[in-house]
Write a protein that holds these residues in place. Structure first.
Motif, PDB file in Angstrom:
ATOM      1  N   ARG A   1       0.831  -1.199   0.000  1.00 16.84           N
ATOM      2  CA  ARG A   1       0.000   0.000   0.000  1.00 16.84           C
ATOM      3  C   ARG A   1       0.868   1.252   0.000  1.00 16.84           C
ATOM      4  O   ARG A   1       2.046   1.214   0.385  1.00 16.84           O
ATOM      5  CB  ARG A   1      -0.956   0.015   1.198  1.00 16.84           C
ATOM      6  CG  ARG A   1      -0.282   0.093   2.543  1.00 16.84           C
ATOM      7  CD  ARG A   1      -1.341   0.171   3.644  1.00 16.84           C
ATOM      8  NE  ARG A   1      -0.703   0.233   4.959  1.00 16.84           N
ATOM      9  CZ  ARG A   1      -1.361   0.424   6.084  1.00 16.84           C
ATOM     10  NH1 ARG A   1      -2.679   0.554   6.087  1.00 16.84           N
ATOM     11  NH2 ARG A   1      -0.710   0.480   7.233  1.00 16.84           N
ATOM     12  N   TYR A   2       0.272   2.325  -0.411  1.00 20.26           N
ATOM     13  CA  TYR A   2       0.931   3.619  -0.370  1.00 20.26           C
ATOM     14  C   TYR A   2       0.913   4.090   1.075  1.00 20.26           C
ATOM     15  O   TYR A   2      -0.147   4.192   1.697  1.00 20.26           O
ATOM     16  CB  TYR A   2       0.166   4.604  -1.269  1.00 20.26           C
ATOM     17  CG  TYR A   2       0.839   5.945  -1.395  1.00 20.26           C
ATOM     18  CD1 TYR A   2       1.978   6.110  -2.188  1.00 20.26           C
ATOM     19  CD2 TYR A   2       0.341   7.057  -0.718  1.00 20.26           C
ATOM     20  CE1 TYR A   2       2.597   7.345  -2.305  1.00 20.26           C
ATOM     21  CE2 TYR A   2       0.961   8.295  -0.833  1.00 20.26           C
ATOM     22  CZ  TYR A   2       2.096   8.430  -1.625  1.00 20.26           C
ATOM     23  OH  TYR A   2       2.715   9.643  -1.738  1.00 20.26           O
ATOM     24  N   ASN A   3       2.090   4.325   1.629  1.00 22.96           N
ATOM     25  CA  ASN A   3       2.180   4.761   3.028  1.00 22.96           C
ATOM     26  C   ASN A   3       3.503   5.486   3.212  1.00 22.96           C
ATOM     27  O   ASN A   3       4.473   4.931   3.728  1.00 22.96           O
ATOM     28  CB  ASN A   3       2.083   3.542   3.958  1.00 22.96           C
ATOM     29  CG  ASN A   3       2.048   3.955   5.428  1.00 22.96           C
ATOM     30  OD1 ASN A   3       1.995   5.151   5.744  1.00 22.96           O
ATOM     31  ND2 ASN A   3       2.107   2.972   6.312  1.00 22.96           N
ATOM     32  N   PRO A   4       3.590   6.748   2.764  1.00 19.14           N
ATOM     33  CA  PRO A   4       4.869   7.467   2.772  1.00 19.14           C
ATOM     34  C   PRO A   4       5.385   7.657   4.203  1.00 19.14           C
ATOM     35  O   PRO A   4       4.601   7.990   5.103  1.00 19.14           O
ATOM     36  CB  PRO A   4       4.526   8.807   2.105  1.00 19.14           C
ATOM     37  CG  PRO A   4       3.050   8.954   2.215  1.00 19.14           C
ATOM     38  CD  PRO A   4       2.481   7.586   2.266  1.00 19.14           C
ATOM     39  N   ILE A   5       6.686   7.429   4.387  1.00 17.61           N
ATOM     40  CA  ILE A   5       7.219   7.418   5.754  1.00 17.61           C
ATOM     41  C   ILE A   5       7.153   8.783   6.431  1.00 17.61           C
ATOM     42  O   ILE A   5       7.050   8.871   7.638  1.00 17.61           O
ATOM     43  CB  ILE A   5       8.669   6.860   5.810  1.00 17.61           C
ATOM     44  CG1 ILE A   5       9.548   7.489   4.716  1.00 17.61           C
ATOM     45  CG2 ILE A   5       8.690   5.365   5.677  1.00 17.61           C
ATOM     46  CD1 ILE A   5      11.014   7.099   4.832  1.00 17.61           C
ATOM     47  N   LYS A   6       7.205   9.860   5.625  1.00 20.48           N
ATOM     48  CA  LYS A   6       7.233  11.198   6.260  1.00 20.48           C
ATOM     49  C   LYS A   6       5.875  11.587   6.833  1.00 20.48           C
ATOM     50  O   LYS A   6       5.772  12.296   7.823  1.00 20.48           O
ATOM     51  CB  LYS A   6       7.671  12.245   5.226  1.00 20.48           C
ATOM     52  CG  LYS A   6       9.163  12.242   5.000  1.00 20.48           C
ATOM     53  CD  LYS A   6       9.734  13.675   5.064  1.00 20.48           C
ATOM     54  CE  LYS A   6      11.100  13.750   4.440  1.00 20.48           C
ATOM     55  NZ  LYS A   6      11.044  13.740   2.947  1.00 20.48           N
TER      56      LYS A   6
END
Ligand SMILES: *Cc1c(COP(=O)(O)O)cnc(C)c1O
Length: 482
Positions: free
Chosen positions: A404-409
């Motif tokens: 899934r899309y889950n950007p760390i920032k």
């Protein structure tokens, strides 16, 4: 009496012209399908507008009908063999088998009884033997049958298990499957008339595998209640995650408890042709029956499923009836009447496409294609792990990967992540450039790729991920504003 003109015939020249037009269209499609859209839309209203009419009393020119079909029917259907058709279980197919199917239908070969089609029956015996060997089943005693698909193979399996383990009285019979088992299994169980109380859905562990302790407890409780555990359905490649149940452990539970051990390997079974898959599928050879779907990862066109059994007599004991009109064609036991091994009497000649494609390409090309698919999914996993935007939700398993899309920032809530990933899938499908839908894992909305098409390249994947990213940025902006 006058010579009958209503013979449903074309002249020889018309047949040739018509046939060549169709072959040309199929070849053109195979040659250019990667440039087309994998996704098709069409509401009932739109389709009605295109096609709804009374059955025509008078016919029209064959080429005109064909032209209309090529233009309106074929273009308004999804392309499951497209290299960017990532969802469900794609049907990559192959051209040789397509032509074999045309041949089988062209000659209208009846594949029910030996005496009508000895070569057709023999090819089914031979190709089933190839599969028995591939899966490590006993070659002499083992048997099997080709079906329309995995659903029918599972139905055939549960009917057989019940016949062999319960005889006529199945009032106390209990069947076990996991919460990740394919829905066709429940459908089969219901079709056969089992009540809800006779079905045990066992939870899975955090790898989506059969929870063994819970299964053992459940069987023991059922025994104490005087019930009759008779069948267990394991998965060799769940559709969601590609997970393989602990087959050796389940086999020994079934052996100890005298339970029929069915394995549903509809999509995943074919992985046995690769070294990695063979390792993962250890224990598959211990099944009493095994479903595999050649129209998935054995690259055959629809429809082709297969049920393999450890003992071919179990099929004939379950499905043999002796009506008087079939008396003259019974033959001897080595000459199999496949109508005695399954549900259908009249059957199309499914073995031919498997036979011709294997003879043409050789087993090695199949092995290489399947190994490529597994490696590709692992490469995609590595790529996702190395990115700041993507999260691997379940590692690449038998060519399936969930992410899934889950950007760390960003620190999005679960609800926002569900919304973002749902949006990405929705927009990608809407663009028609890739078929990429979501599934639910542990209550999370995730994107799922099933990479069993040997013509899918890493570029197909990265370009699709780039497309996903543009839609992700779009929805992130919306979230930021609101
Ligand atoms: C696809 C699938 C089925 C159903 O097979 P059909 O050919 O669609 O009828 C059953 N089990 C599993 C695990 C599958 O992936």
């Amino acid at each position: 009496m006058k010579q009958n003109k209503a013979r449903l015939e074309l002249s020889k020249e018309e047949m040739q012209k018509y046939g060549y037009q169709i072959v040309d269209a199929i070849v053109e499609h195979h040659h250019t399908q990667h440039e087309k859209f994998p996704v098709a839309f069409g509401s009932r209203e739109e389709m009605d507008n295109l096609f709804l009419e009374e059955a025509p009393e008078s016919g029209m020119d064959a080429s005109k009908v064909l032209e209309f079909v090529l233009e309106k029917v074929m273009t308004n259907s999804a392309n499951m063999a497209h290299p960017r058709s990532f969802s469900f279980v794609p049907g990559p197919s192959n051209y040789v088998s397509v032509m074999a199917d045309a041949l089988a239908t062209g000659y209208n070969i009846f594949s029910g009884g030996w005496s009508i089609g000895p070569a057709a029956a023999e090819l089914e015996i031979v190709t089933i033997q190839w599969l028995l060997k591939i899966f490590g089943f006993p070659k002499k005693k083992g048997g099997g049958i080709f079906t329309s698909g995995g659903s029918m193979a599972n139905l055939t399996a549960v009917a057989t298990a019940r016949r062999i383990k319960c005889g006529d009285d199945f009032s106390k019979a209990i069947i076990y499957l996991s919460d990740q088992a394919h829905s066709s299994n429940i459908k089969a169980i219901r079709v056969l008339g089992f009540k809800k109380e006779q079905i045990r859905i066992i939870p899975t562990d955090n790898e989506f595998k059969f929870a063994l302790n819970k299964l053992k407890n459940c069987i023991a409780k059922d025994r104490l209640e005087g019930l009759h555990p008779f069948c267990l359905i394991a998965s060799a490649g769940t559709t969601n995650t590609g997970t393989v149940d602990p087959l050796p452990e389940l086999a020994s539970i079934c052996k100890k408890e005298d339970i029929w051990f069915h394995i549903d390997g509809a999509y995943g079974g074919a992985a046995i042709l690769s070294a990695k898959g063979k390792h993962m599928l250890k224990g598959i050879e211990k099944a009493d029956s095994l479903t595999v779907d050649p129209h998935k990862w054995f690259y055959q066109p629809y429809e082709m499923g297969c049920l393999l059994v450890r003992n071919h007599k179990h099929l004939s004991h379950t499905f043999t009836e002796k009506p008087e009109y079939l008396r003259d064609i019974e033959g001897n036991t080595s000459e199999i009447n496949f109508y005695d091994h399954g549900i259908q009497l009249t059957r199309r000649f499914r073995a031919l496409k498997f036979y011709m494609s294997l003879k043409t390409f050789g087993l090695k090309e199949f092995r290489d294609a399947i190994s490529y698919n597994i490696d590709l999914a692992e490469e995609v996993e590595n790529l996702l792990r190395g990115s700041k935007s993507w999260e691997v939700v379940f590692p690449a398993t038998l060519a399936v990967i969930n992410f899934r899309y889950n950007p760390i920032k960003q620190h999005y809530s679960e609800k926002e992540l569900d919304q973002i990933n749902q949006y990405i899938s929705h927009k990608v499908v809407e663009s028609r450039k890739a078929l990429l839908v979501t599934t639910i894992l542990n209550d999370q909305v995730v994107l799922r790729m099933c990479l069993i098409n040997p013509r899918t390249t890493m570029d197909d994947v990265t370009e699709t991920l780039d497309l996903c990213k543009t839609f992700a940025l779009e929805i992130e902006e919306q979230i930021a504003i609101s």
